[in-house]
Design a protein around this motif. Structure first.
Motif, PDB file in Angstrom:
ATOM      1  N   ILE A  30       0.842  -1.199   0.000  1.00  0.00           N
ATOM      2  CA  ILE A  30       0.000   0.000   0.000  1.00  0.00           C
ATOM      3  C   ILE A  30       0.878   1.250   0.000  1.00  0.00           C
ATOM      4  N   ALA A  31       1.928   1.231   0.809  1.00  0.00           N
ATOM      5  CA  ALA A  31       2.817   2.386   0.903  1.00  0.00           C
ATOM      6  C   ALA A  31       3.494   2.684  -0.434  1.00  0.00           C
ATOM      7  N   GLN A  32       3.730   1.644  -1.228  1.00  0.00           N
ATOM      8  CA  GLN A  32       4.374   1.819  -2.532  1.00  0.00           C
ATOM      9  C   GLN A  32       3.386   2.257  -3.613  1.00  0.00           C
ATOM     10  N   MET A  33       2.096   2.258  -3.278  1.00  0.00           N
ATOM     11  CA  MET A  33       1.044   2.665  -4.209  1.00  0.00           C
ATOM     12  C   MET A  33       1.122   1.899  -5.534  1.00  0.00           C
ATOM     13  N   VAL A  34       1.176   0.590  -5.427  1.00  0.00           N
ATOM     14  CA  VAL A  34       1.128  -0.248  -6.623  1.00  0.00           C
ATOM     15  C   VAL A  34      -0.254  -0.130  -7.261  1.00  0.00           C
ATOM     16  N   ASP A  35      -0.377  -0.567  -8.498  1.00  0.00           N
ATOM     17  CA  ASP A  35      -1.667  -0.492  -9.193  1.00  0.00           C
ATOM     18  C   ASP A  35      -2.622  -1.588  -8.746  1.00  0.00           C
ATOM     19  N   VAL A  36      -2.065  -2.798  -8.559  1.00  0.00           N
ATOM     20  CA  VAL A  36      -2.900  -3.970  -8.266  1.00  0.00           C
ATOM     21  C   VAL A  36      -2.214  -4.819  -7.199  1.00  0.00           C
ATOM     22  N   PRO A  55      -9.296  -6.068   7.017  1.00  0.00           N
ATOM     23  CA  PRO A  55      -8.976  -4.667   7.349  1.00  0.00           C
ATOM     24  C   PRO A  55      -7.909  -4.052   6.446  1.00  0.00           C
ATOM     25  N   VAL A  56      -6.833  -4.803   6.180  1.00  0.00           N
ATOM     26  CA  VAL A  56      -5.756  -4.231   5.371  1.00  0.00           C
ATOM     27  C   VAL A  56      -6.163  -4.119   3.904  1.00  0.00           C
ATOM     28  N   LEU A  57      -7.001  -5.045   3.435  1.00  0.00           N
ATOM     29  CA  LEU A  57      -7.480  -4.945   2.058  1.00  0.00           C
ATOM     30  C   LEU A  57      -8.422  -3.755   1.902  1.00  0.00           C
ATOM     31  N   THR A  58      -9.161  -3.441   2.943  1.00  0.00           N
ATOM     32  CA  THR A  58     -10.001  -2.242   2.929  1.00  0.00           C
ATOM     33  C   THR A  58      -9.133  -0.999   2.739  1.00  0.00           C
ATOM     34  N   LYS A  59      -8.012  -0.950   3.453  1.00  0.00           N
ATOM     35  CA  LYS A  59      -7.097   0.192   3.331  1.00  0.00           C
ATOM     36  C   LYS A  59      -6.521   0.284   1.919  1.00  0.00           C
ATOM     37  N   ARG A 118      -7.913  -0.706  -0.908  1.00  0.00           N
ATOM     38  CA  ARG A 118      -8.932  -0.210  -1.839  1.00  0.00           C
ATOM     39  C   ARG A 118      -9.221   1.268  -1.600  1.00  0.00           C
ATOM     40  N   GLU A 119      -9.193   1.686  -0.331  1.00  0.00           N
ATOM     41  CA  GLU A 119      -9.396   3.107  -0.031  1.00  0.00           C
ATOM     42  C   GLU A 119      -8.285   3.960  -0.634  1.00  0.00           C
ATOM     43  N   ALA A 120      -7.107   3.339  -0.814  1.00  0.00           N
ATOM     44  CA  ALA A 120      -5.972   4.044  -1.423  1.00  0.00           C
ATOM     45  C   ALA A 120      -6.022   4.002  -2.950  1.00  0.00           C
ATOM     46  N   GLY A 121      -7.063   3.378  -3.501  1.00  0.00           N
ATOM     47  CA  GLY A 121      -7.218   3.334  -4.950  1.00  0.00           C
ATOM     48  C   GLY A 121      -6.530   2.167  -5.617  1.00  0.00           C
ATOM     49  N   ILE A 122      -6.093   1.199  -4.832  1.00  0.00           N
ATOM     50  CA  ILE A 122      -5.422   0.018  -5.379  1.00  0.00           C
ATOM     51  C   ILE A 122      -6.465  -1.050  -5.706  1.00  0.00           C
ATOM     52  N   VAL A 123      -6.350  -1.647  -6.873  1.00  0.00           N
ATOM     53  CA  VAL A 123      -7.230  -2.746  -7.261  1.00  0.00           C
ATOM     54  C   VAL A 123      -6.788  -4.002  -6.510  1.00  0.00           C
ATOM     55  N   VAL A 124      -7.731  -4.699  -5.891  1.00  0.00           N
ATOM     56  CA  VAL A 124      -7.410  -5.903  -5.116  1.00  0.00           C
ATOM     57  C   VAL A 124      -8.123  -7.105  -5.723  1.00  0.00           C
ATOM     58  N   ILE A 125      -7.342  -8.125  -6.063  1.00  0.00           N
ATOM     59  CA  ILE A 125      -7.867  -9.357  -6.650  1.00  0.00           C
ATOM     60  C   ILE A 125      -7.427 -10.527  -5.775  1.00  0.00           C
ATOM     61  N   SER A 126      -8.364 -11.386  -5.398  1.00  0.00           N
ATOM     62  CA  SER A 126      -8.034 -12.540  -4.557  1.00  0.00           C
ATOM     63  C   SER A 126      -8.271 -13.846  -5.312  1.00  0.00           C
ATOM     64  N   HIS A 127      -7.781 -14.917  -4.712  1.00  0.00           N
ATOM     65  CA  HIS A 127      -7.954 -16.268  -5.252  1.00  0.00           C
ATOM     66  C   HIS A 127      -8.089 -17.212  -4.067  1.00  0.00           C
ATOM     67  N   GLU A 128      -8.895 -18.261  -4.218  1.00  0.00           N
ATOM     68  CA  GLU A 128      -9.174 -19.196  -3.120  1.00  0.00           C
ATOM     69  C   GLU A 128      -9.735 -18.459  -1.907  1.00  0.00           C
TER      70      GLU A 128
END
Length: 249
Positions: free
Chosen positions: A1-7, A20-24, A26-36
């Motif tokens: 998150i600190a590095q402001m990656v795209d995904v 909680p951390v995934l919420t942060k 997405r709030e930072a504008g990072i696209v989050v994709i999960s598996h399993e």
């Protein structure tokens, strides 16, 4: 998150712990994709190789066939908090109860939790065989733990007495398939799942809508099903000694 990656792509052992951390992220504008992680909330999309309950039912059909559709068996999961493992296990149990009345899951109320430890799994399998002398089958969801169960059966010389079905890595289980300590091996290619996650991340970042029936251009994900924020492929594989070389990853 600190590095402001795209995904960010993530395969969580415990989806709840990461919410909680995934919420942060997405709030930072990072696209989050999960598996399993079917059922996870704070992601843009969850990519599944297949419908988890259907995969469990499929493996149960295979186990039932080698057990002659009768006898006692156990179910083992890597962790009781692993959403995918629980989905496969519950799908298998539900299918057995509905389809194979002469089979009996002796731990239906408390699945064995093997904790992703091959040595501990081997010891647990040996203990189960001793505790339940009439045990005829084992259903194992954890790829880490499956070789431990197979080795225990092999060392006990019970290849003809106990049927083992599970989810695992082909190369790690080739010897056990050959020795017949392992009867049924299901899997999906994690590399293809990784490519699918990255492809979905790219599509979201570029504002492209993901729709039912879309072809992601990756084997097993050519005609995906979309349910809520879950993308479901048809990517499971059945591995036998006759499987093509490309399947022995």
């Amino acid at each position: 998150i600190a590095q402001m990656v795209d995904v960010i792509t993530v395969v969580p052992v415990s989806p709840e712990a990461l919410e909680p951390v995934l919420t942060k992220a997405r709030e930072a504008g990072i696209v989050v994709i999960s598996h399993e992680a079917q059922g996870i909330q704070n992601v843009d999309w969850d990519v599944e190789a297949f419908d988890g309950r259907a995969y469990g039912a499929h493996l149960m059909d295979k186990l039932a066939a080698v057990m002659g559709e009768e006898g006692d068996y156990i179910i083992s999961v890597g962790s009781l908090t692993a959403a995918s493992h629980m989905s496969w296990a519950n799908g298998a149990l539900e299918h057995q109860l509905a389809t194979y009345p002469n089979m009996n899951c002796i731990n239906a109320d408390a699945f064995v939790e093997s904790n992703y430890n091959q040595k501990a799994s081997q010891e647990k399998a040996a203990e189960l065989m001793k505790t339940y002398p009439n045990l005829k089958g084992m259903f194992v969801t954890s790829a880490t733990d499956l070789p431990g169960y197979a080795l225990a059966i092999e060392e006990a010389g019970k290849q003809d007495e106990i049927c083992l079905a599970g989810n695992g890595v082909p190369n790690a289980n080739k010897d056990y398939l050959s020795s017949r300590a392992l009867d049924v091996l299901g899997c999906w290619d994690p590399a293809e799942a990784g490519f699918a996650m990255c492809k979905v991340g790219e599509l979201v970042k570029n504002g492209i809508e993901i729709v039912d029936g879309m072809d992601l251009g990756i084997p097993g994900y050519e005609n995906v099903r979309v349910e809520g924020n879950v993308i479901i492929g048809q990517a499971w594989k059945n591995i036998t000694m006759d499987s093509p070389e490309d399947d022995w990853f």
